[in-house]
Design a protein around this motif. Sequence first.
Motif, PDB file in Angstrom:
ATOM      1  N   PHE A  14       0.833  -1.207   0.000  1.00  0.00           N
ATOM      2  CA  PHE A  14       0.000   0.000   0.000  1.00  0.00           C
ATOM      3  C   PHE A  14       0.868   1.257   0.000  1.00  0.00           C
ATOM      4  O   PHE A  14       0.616   2.197  -0.764  1.00  0.00           O
ATOM      5  N   ALA A  15       1.901   1.272   0.844  1.00  0.00           N
ATOM      6  CA  ALA A  15       2.776   2.443   0.932  1.00  0.00           C
ATOM      7  C   ALA A  15       3.514   2.686  -0.384  1.00  0.00           C
ATOM      8  O   ALA A  15       3.582   3.831  -0.860  1.00  0.00           O
ATOM      9  N   THR A  16       4.051   1.633  -0.996  1.00  0.00           N
ATOM     10  CA  THR A  16       4.765   1.827  -2.261  1.00  0.00           C
ATOM     11  C   THR A  16       3.799   2.210  -3.376  1.00  0.00           C
ATOM     12  O   THR A  16       4.176   2.966  -4.289  1.00  0.00           O
ATOM     13  N   GLY A  17       2.565   1.744  -3.312  1.00  0.00           N
ATOM     14  CA  GLY A  17       1.558   2.163  -4.284  1.00  0.00           C
ATOM     15  C   GLY A  17       1.238   3.642  -4.166  1.00  0.00           C
ATOM     16  O   GLY A  17       1.070   4.335  -5.171  1.00  0.00           O
ATOM     17  N   MET A  18       1.152   4.131  -2.937  1.00  0.00           N
ATOM     18  CA  MET A  18       0.922   5.564  -2.715  1.00  0.00           C
ATOM     19  C   MET A  18       2.089   6.387  -3.241  1.00  0.00           C
ATOM     20  O   MET A  18       1.892   7.413  -3.904  1.00  0.00           O
ATOM     21  N   ILE A  19       3.295   5.943  -2.956  1.00  0.00           N
ATOM     22  CA  ILE A  19       4.490   6.651  -3.431  1.00  0.00           C
ATOM     23  C   ILE A  19       4.504   6.697  -4.955  1.00  0.00           C
ATOM     24  O   ILE A  19       4.773   7.739  -5.559  1.00  0.00           O
ATOM     25  N   ARG A  20       4.186   5.563  -5.573  1.00  0.00           N
ATOM     26  CA  ARG A  20       4.162   5.497  -7.042  1.00  0.00           C
ATOM     27  C   ARG A  20       3.105   6.447  -7.614  1.00  0.00           C
ATOM     28  O   ARG A  20       3.354   7.145  -8.600  1.00  0.00           O
ATOM     29  N   ALA A  21       1.924   6.482  -7.006  1.00  0.00           N
ATOM     30  CA  ALA A  21       0.858   7.356  -7.493  1.00  0.00           C
ATOM     31  C   ALA A  21       1.250   8.827  -7.383  1.00  0.00           C
ATOM     32  O   ALA A  21       1.024   9.611  -8.315  1.00  0.00           O
ATOM     33  N   PHE A  22       1.862   9.219  -6.265  1.00  0.00           N
ATOM     34  CA  PHE A  22       2.296  10.603  -6.116  1.00  0.00           C
ATOM     35  C   PHE A  22       3.424  10.938  -7.085  1.00  0.00           C
ATOM     36  O   PHE A  22       3.448  12.020  -7.676  1.00  0.00           O
ATOM     37  N   ARG A  23       4.347  10.001  -7.270  1.00  0.00           N
ATOM     38  CA  ARG A  23       5.480  10.231  -8.161  1.00  0.00           C
ATOM     39  C   ARG A  23       5.014  10.404  -9.610  1.00  0.00           C
ATOM     40  O   ARG A  23       5.513  11.261 -10.330  1.00  0.00           O
ATOM     41  N   GLN A  24       4.036   9.599 -10.026  1.00  0.00           N
ATOM     42  CA  GLN A  24       3.540   9.672 -11.396  1.00  0.00           C
ATOM     43  C   GLN A  24       2.419  10.687 -11.569  1.00  0.00           C
ATOM     44  O   GLN A  24       1.876  10.839 -12.658  1.00  0.00           O
ATOM     45  N   LYS A  25       2.066  11.360 -10.470  1.00  0.00           N
ATOM     46  CA  LYS A  25       1.017  12.370 -10.454  1.00  0.00           C
ATOM     47  C   LYS A  25      -0.324  11.819 -10.967  1.00  0.00           C
ATOM     48  O   LYS A  25      -1.037  12.470 -11.736  1.00  0.00           O
ATOM     49  N   VAL A  26      -0.641  10.603 -10.551  1.00  0.00           N
ATOM     50  CA  VAL A  26      -1.908   9.972 -10.925  1.00  0.00           C
ATOM     51  C   VAL A  26      -2.703   9.578  -9.678  1.00  0.00           C
ATOM     52  O   VAL A  26      -3.494   8.642  -9.711  1.00  0.00           O
ATOM     53  N   PHE A  27      -2.505  10.310  -8.599  1.00  0.00           N
ATOM     54  CA  PHE A  27      -3.215   9.999  -7.360  1.00  0.00           C
ATOM     55  C   PHE A  27      -4.705  10.232  -7.573  1.00  0.00           C
ATOM     56  O   PHE A  27      -5.134  11.289  -8.003  1.00  0.00           O
ATOM     57  N   ASP A  28      -5.501   9.201  -7.290  1.00  0.00           N
ATOM     58  CA  ASP A  28      -6.949   9.270  -7.461  1.00  0.00           C
ATOM     59  C   ASP A  28      -7.601   8.564  -6.280  1.00  0.00           C
ATOM     60  O   ASP A  28      -7.302   7.402  -6.006  1.00  0.00           O
ATOM     61  N   SER A  29      -8.484   9.271  -5.592  1.00  0.00           N
ATOM     62  CA  SER A  29      -9.069   8.710  -4.379  1.00  0.00           C
ATOM     63  C   SER A  29      -9.941   7.487  -4.675  1.00  0.00           C
ATOM     64  O   SER A  29     -10.041   6.575  -3.844  1.00  0.00           O
ATOM     65  N   SER A  30     -10.565   7.426  -5.842  1.00  0.00           N
ATOM     66  CA  SER A  30     -11.395   6.260  -6.148  1.00  0.00           C
ATOM     67  C   SER A  30     -10.524   5.015  -6.362  1.00  0.00           C
ATOM     68  O   SER A  30     -10.907   3.907  -5.972  1.00  0.00           O
ATOM     69  N   ILE A  31      -9.353   5.179  -6.954  1.00  0.00           N
ATOM     70  CA  ILE A  31      -8.425   4.063  -7.120  1.00  0.00           C
ATOM     71  C   ILE A  31      -7.908   3.623  -5.751  1.00  0.00           C
ATOM     72  O   ILE A  31      -7.794   2.430  -5.465  1.00  0.00           O
ATOM     73  N   MET A  32      -7.605   4.617  -4.890  1.00  0.00           N
ATOM     74  CA  MET A  32      -7.133   4.288  -3.552  1.00  0.00           C
ATOM     75  C   MET A  32      -8.211   3.557  -2.755  1.00  0.00           C
ATOM     76  O   MET A  32      -7.926   2.579  -2.060  1.00  0.00           O
ATOM     77  N   ARG A  33      -9.447   4.005  -2.884  1.00  0.00           N
ATOM     78  CA  ARG A  33     -10.544   3.352  -2.169  1.00  0.00           C
ATOM     79  C   ARG A  33     -10.700   1.899  -2.638  1.00  0.00           C
ATOM     80  O   ARG A  33     -10.880   0.996  -1.817  1.00  0.00           O
ATOM     81  N   GLU A  34     -10.595   1.671  -3.938  1.00  0.00           N
ATOM     82  CA  GLU A  34     -10.673   0.308  -4.468  1.00  0.00           C
ATOM     83  C   GLU A  34      -9.526  -0.551  -3.935  1.00  0.00           C
ATOM     84  O   GLU A  34      -9.722  -1.702  -3.545  1.00  0.00           O
TER      85      GLU A  34
END
Length: 88
Positions: A14-34
């Motif tokens: 989960f933590a590395t997924g969050m880091i990847r999303a922020f790094r690629q600027k594709v952070f989306d709360s619906s993806i995180m919720r899923e």
Amino acid sequence: MTFLFAVVFIVIDFATGMIRAFRQKVFDSSIMREGLLNKLGEFCALILGFFTDKSMPYLDLGFDIPVFMAIASYISLMEIFSTIENLG
């Protein structure tokens, strides 16, 4: 102890997924919720496997295999590969 290792692998993924999303600027709360719902499902599967193993001496389930270890191993491997993918 096996439960703890599986949960740690879930948290690391989960933590590395969050880091990847922020790094690629594709952070989306619906993806995180899923993703969080998937992690919750994995956690529930671990609990189900644990209690299945603990209930085998008392219930005649028709089989006597270590269900929890199989579930924990599968989840751990899945999370390890997902973490490697996040880091790649």
